[in-house]
Design a protein around this motif. Structure first.
Motif, PDB file in Angstrom:
ATOM      1  N   ASP A 139      63.353  25.486   8.901  1.00 36.27           N
ATOM      2  CA  ASP A 139      63.335  25.600   7.438  1.00 36.27           C
ATOM      3  C   ASP A 139      61.919  25.510   6.894  1.00 36.27           C
ATOM      4  O   ASP A 139      61.525  26.307   6.038  1.00 36.27           O
ATOM      5  N   ALA A 140      61.168  24.516   7.365  1.00 34.98           N
ATOM      6  CA  ALA A 140      59.810  24.306   6.864  1.00 34.98           C
ATOM      7  C   ALA A 140      58.900  25.486   7.207  1.00 34.98           C
ATOM      8  O   ALA A 140      58.090  25.915   6.375  1.00 34.98           O
ATOM      9  N   LEU A 141      59.026  26.008   8.419  1.00 33.58           N
ATOM     10  CA  LEU A 141      58.204  27.156   8.797  1.00 33.58           C
ATOM     11  C   LEU A 141      58.559  28.360   7.941  1.00 33.58           C
ATOM     12  O   LEU A 141      57.675  29.042   7.417  1.00 33.58           O
ATOM     13  N   ALA A 142      59.841  28.617   7.781  1.00 27.02           N
ATOM     14  CA  ALA A 142      60.274  29.758   6.970  1.00 27.02           C
ATOM     15  C   ALA A 142      59.742  29.638   5.544  1.00 27.02           C
ATOM     16  O   ALA A 142      59.195  30.606   4.990  1.00 27.02           O
ATOM     17  N   LEU A 143      59.871  28.470   4.951  1.00 30.45           N
ATOM     18  CA  LEU A 143      59.401  28.241   3.588  1.00 30.45           C
ATOM     19  C   LEU A 143      57.894  28.459   3.494  1.00 30.45           C
ATOM     20  O   LEU A 143      57.404  29.139   2.581  1.00 30.45           O
ATOM     21  N   SER A 144      57.144  27.914   4.438  1.00 27.86           N
ATOM     22  CA  SER A 144      55.685  28.054   4.438  1.00 27.86           C
ATOM     23  C   SER A 144      55.246  29.504   4.606  1.00 27.86           C
ATOM     24  O   SER A 144      54.185  29.895   4.135  1.00 27.86           O
ATOM     25  N   CYS A 145      56.064  30.301   5.292  1.00 25.53           N
ATOM     26  CA  CYS A 145      55.745  31.716   5.528  1.00 25.53           C
ATOM     27  C   CYS A 145      56.296  32.628   4.437  1.00 25.53           C
ATOM     28  O   CYS A 145      56.043  33.833   4.453  1.00 25.53           O
ATOM     29  N   GLY A 146      57.082  32.060   3.530  1.00 29.80           N
ATOM     30  CA  GLY A 146      57.691  32.866   2.482  1.00 29.80           C
ATOM     31  C   GLY A 146      58.834  33.727   2.996  1.00 29.80           C
ATOM     32  O   GLY A 146      59.081  34.811   2.484  1.00 29.80           O
ATOM     33  N   LEU A 147      59.524  33.220   4.028  1.00 26.48           N
ATOM     34  CA  LEU A 147      60.639  33.950   4.626  1.00 26.48           C
ATOM     35  C   LEU A 147      61.927  33.149   4.465  1.00 26.48           C
ATOM     36  O   LEU A 147      61.887  31.927   4.332  1.00 26.48           O
ATOM     37  N   ASP A 148      63.038  33.829   4.515  1.00 24.45           N
ATOM     38  CA  ASP A 148      64.334  33.170   4.481  1.00 24.45           C
ATOM     39  C   ASP A 148      64.575  32.451   5.809  1.00 24.45           C
ATOM     40  O   ASP A 148      64.211  32.963   6.861  1.00 24.45           O
ATOM     41  N   ARG A 149      65.196  31.272   5.767  1.00 23.85           N
ATOM     42  CA  ARG A 149      65.424  30.509   6.983  1.00 23.85           C
ATOM     43  C   ARG A 149      66.284  31.271   7.981  1.00 23.85           C
ATOM     44  O   ARG A 149      66.044  31.256   9.173  1.00 23.85           O
ATOM     45  N   SER A 150      67.294  31.969   7.477  1.00 21.58           N
ATOM     46  CA  SER A 150      68.151  32.717   8.393  1.00 21.58           C
ATOM     47  C   SER A 150      67.377  33.854   9.066  1.00 21.58           C
ATOM     48  O   SER A 150      67.622  34.170  10.233  1.00 21.58           O
ATOM     49  N   TYR A 151      66.435  34.439   8.349  1.00 18.77           N
ATOM     50  CA  TYR A 151      65.602  35.492   8.939  1.00 18.77           C
ATOM     51  C   TYR A 151      64.697  34.902  10.017  1.00 18.77           C
ATOM     52  O   TYR A 151      64.521  35.501  11.081  1.00 18.77           O
ATOM     53  N   MET A 152      64.168  33.712   9.764  1.00 20.30           N
ATOM     54  CA  MET A 152      63.333  33.042  10.771  1.00 20.30           C
ATOM     55  C   MET A 152      64.158  32.780  12.035  1.00 20.30           C
ATOM     56  O   MET A 152      63.673  32.940  13.154  1.00 20.30           O
ATOM     57  N   GLY A 153      65.404  32.379  11.852  1.00 21.31           N
ATOM     58  CA  GLY A 153      66.289  32.177  13.004  1.00 21.31           C
ATOM     59  C   GLY A 153      66.486  33.460  13.788  1.00 21.31           C
ATOM     60  O   GLY A 153      66.477  33.458  15.025  1.00 21.31           O
ATOM     61  N   ARG A 154      66.647  34.556  13.077  1.00 22.11           N
ATOM     62  CA  ARG A 154      66.815  35.857  13.736  1.00 22.11           C
ATOM     63  C   ARG A 154      65.550  36.257  14.486  1.00 22.11           C
ATOM     64  O   ARG A 154      65.623  36.852  15.561  1.00 22.11           O
ATOM     65  N   ILE A 155      64.389  35.932  13.924  1.00 23.17           N
ATOM     66  CA  ILE A 155      63.117  36.207  14.607  1.00 23.17           C
ATOM     67  C   ILE A 155      63.068  35.423  15.910  1.00 23.17           C
ATOM     68  O   ILE A 155      62.768  35.967  16.969  1.00 23.17           O
ATOM     69  N   MET A 189      63.077  47.499  23.041  1.00 25.83           N
ATOM     70  CA  MET A 189      62.119  46.495  22.618  1.00 25.83           C
ATOM     71  C   MET A 189      62.765  45.130  22.421  1.00 25.83           C
ATOM     72  O   MET A 189      62.125  44.211  22.005  1.00 25.83           O
ATOM     73  N   HIS A 190      64.044  45.053  22.716  1.00 27.00           N
ATOM     74  CA  HIS A 190      64.741  43.787  22.522  1.00 27.00           C
ATOM     75  C   HIS A 190      64.104  42.675  23.348  1.00 27.00           C
ATOM     76  O   HIS A 190      63.965  41.551  22.868  1.00 27.00           O
ATOM     77  N   GLN A 191      63.715  42.969  24.588  1.00 22.54           N
ATOM     78  CA  GLN A 191      63.081  41.945  25.431  1.00 22.54           C
ATOM     79  C   GLN A 191      61.788  41.449  24.794  1.00 22.54           C
ATOM     80  O   GLN A 191      61.491  40.263  24.835  1.00 22.54           O
ATOM     81  N   LEU A 192      61.042  42.370  24.224  1.00 25.53           N
ATOM     82  CA  LEU A 192      59.778  42.012  23.594  1.00 25.53           C
ATOM     83  C   LEU A 192      60.013  41.118  22.378  1.00 25.53           C
ATOM     84  O   LEU A 192      59.351  40.086  22.218  1.00 25.53           O
ATOM     85  N   ALA A 193      60.975  41.484  21.537  1.00 19.92           N
ATOM     86  CA  ALA A 193      61.299  40.678  20.359  1.00 19.92           C
ATOM     87  C   ALA A 193      61.804  39.300  20.767  1.00 19.92           C
ATOM     88  O   ALA A 193      61.465  38.285  20.148  1.00 19.92           O
ATOM     89  N   LYS A 194      62.600  39.257  21.824  1.00 21.86           N
ATOM     90  CA  LYS A 194      63.137  37.982  22.302  1.00 21.86           C
ATOM     91  C   LYS A 194      62.017  37.077  22.835  1.00 21.86           C
ATOM     92  O   LYS A 194      61.969  35.886  22.542  1.00 21.86           O
ATOM     93  N   ALA A 195      61.104  37.659  23.602  1.00 25.31           N
ATOM     94  CA  ALA A 195      59.990  36.892  24.151  1.00 25.31           C
ATOM     95  C   ALA A 195      59.063  36.399  23.036  1.00 25.31           C
ATOM     96  O   ALA A 195      58.586  35.262  23.068  1.00 25.31           O
ATOM     97  N   LEU A 196      58.835  37.238  22.026  1.00 25.28           N
ATOM     98  CA  LEU A 196      58.020  36.829  20.877  1.00 25.28           C
ATOM     99  C   LEU A 196      58.690  35.672  20.146  1.00 25.28           C
ATOM    100  O   LEU A 196      58.045  34.675  19.801  1.00 25.28           O
ATOM    101  N   GLY A 197      59.984  35.793  19.916  1.00 30.43           N
ATOM    102  CA  GLY A 197      60.724  34.735  19.232  1.00 30.43           C
ATOM    103  C   GLY A 197      60.667  33.410  19.967  1.00 30.43           C
ATOM    104  O   GLY A 197      60.523  32.346  19.355  1.00 30.43           O
ATOM    105  N   GLN A 198      60.754  33.470  21.289  1.00 34.56           N
ATOM    106  CA  GLN A 198      60.671  32.240  22.087  1.00 34.56           C
ATOM    107  C   GLN A 198      59.304  31.590  21.942  1.00 34.56           C
ATOM    108  O   GLN A 198      59.195  30.369  21.805  1.00 34.56           O
ATOM    109  N   LYS A 199      58.250  32.403  21.944  1.00 34.67           N
ATOM    110  CA  LYS A 199      56.901  31.838  21.801  1.00 34.67           C
ATOM    111  C   LYS A 199      56.703  31.236  20.416  1.00 34.67           C
ATOM    112  O   LYS A 199      56.067  30.189  20.274  1.00 34.67           O
ATOM    113  N   ILE A 200      57.256  31.884  19.393  1.00 31.49           N
ATOM    114  CA  ILE A 200      57.167  31.335  18.038  1.00 31.49           C
ATOM    115  C   ILE A 200      57.906  30.001  17.979  1.00 31.49           C
ATOM    116  O   ILE A 200      57.388  29.019  17.425  1.00 31.49           O
ATOM    117  N   ARG A 201      59.097  29.928  18.567  1.00 29.96           N
ATOM    118  CA  ARG A 201      59.875  28.686  18.558  1.00 29.96           C
ATOM    119  C   ARG A 201      59.116  27.554  19.267  1.00 29.96           C
ATOM    120  O   ARG A 201      59.055  26.422  18.772  1.00 29.96           O
TER     121      ARG A 201
END
Length: 84
Positions: free
Chosen positions: A24-40, A1-13
């Motif tokens: 940072d702003a997106l992560a904060l607004s979503c209640g997520l850690d910035r580093s986790y948002m980067g991993r997404i 599922m790595h390809q799927l997660a990667k494609a999802l992450g690209q669309k989010i970016r």
């Protein structure tokens, strides 16, 4: 599922940048850690449906808009085999 997660992450970016959010702003607004948002965005993690809806809500789009185009069964099978 790595390809799927990667494609999802690209669309989010892409949508994040189109809406003018920093990571940072997106992560904060979503209640997520910035580093986790980067991993997404890099496709390093698979997110829950709840997080997908939360991100879509902040980005003011429907969750399905963030989903990648469908991958072929062959691509998904290859990706699953590689992760096991």
């Amino acid at each position: 599922m790595h390809q799927l997660a990667k494609a999802l992450g690209q669309k989010i970016r892409i949508q994040r940048k189109a809406k003018g959010f920093s990571q940072d702003a997106l992560a904060l607004s979503c209640g997520l850690d910035r580093s986790y948002m980067g991993r997404i965005e890099r496709g390093e993690v698979s997110i829950t449906v709840e997080k997908l809806y939360r991100i879509a809500s902040v980005l003011e789009c429907e969750p399905h808009f963030l989903l990648p185009e469908s991958l072929s069964l062959h691509e998904l099978a290859s990706d699953l085999a590689a992760s096991n």
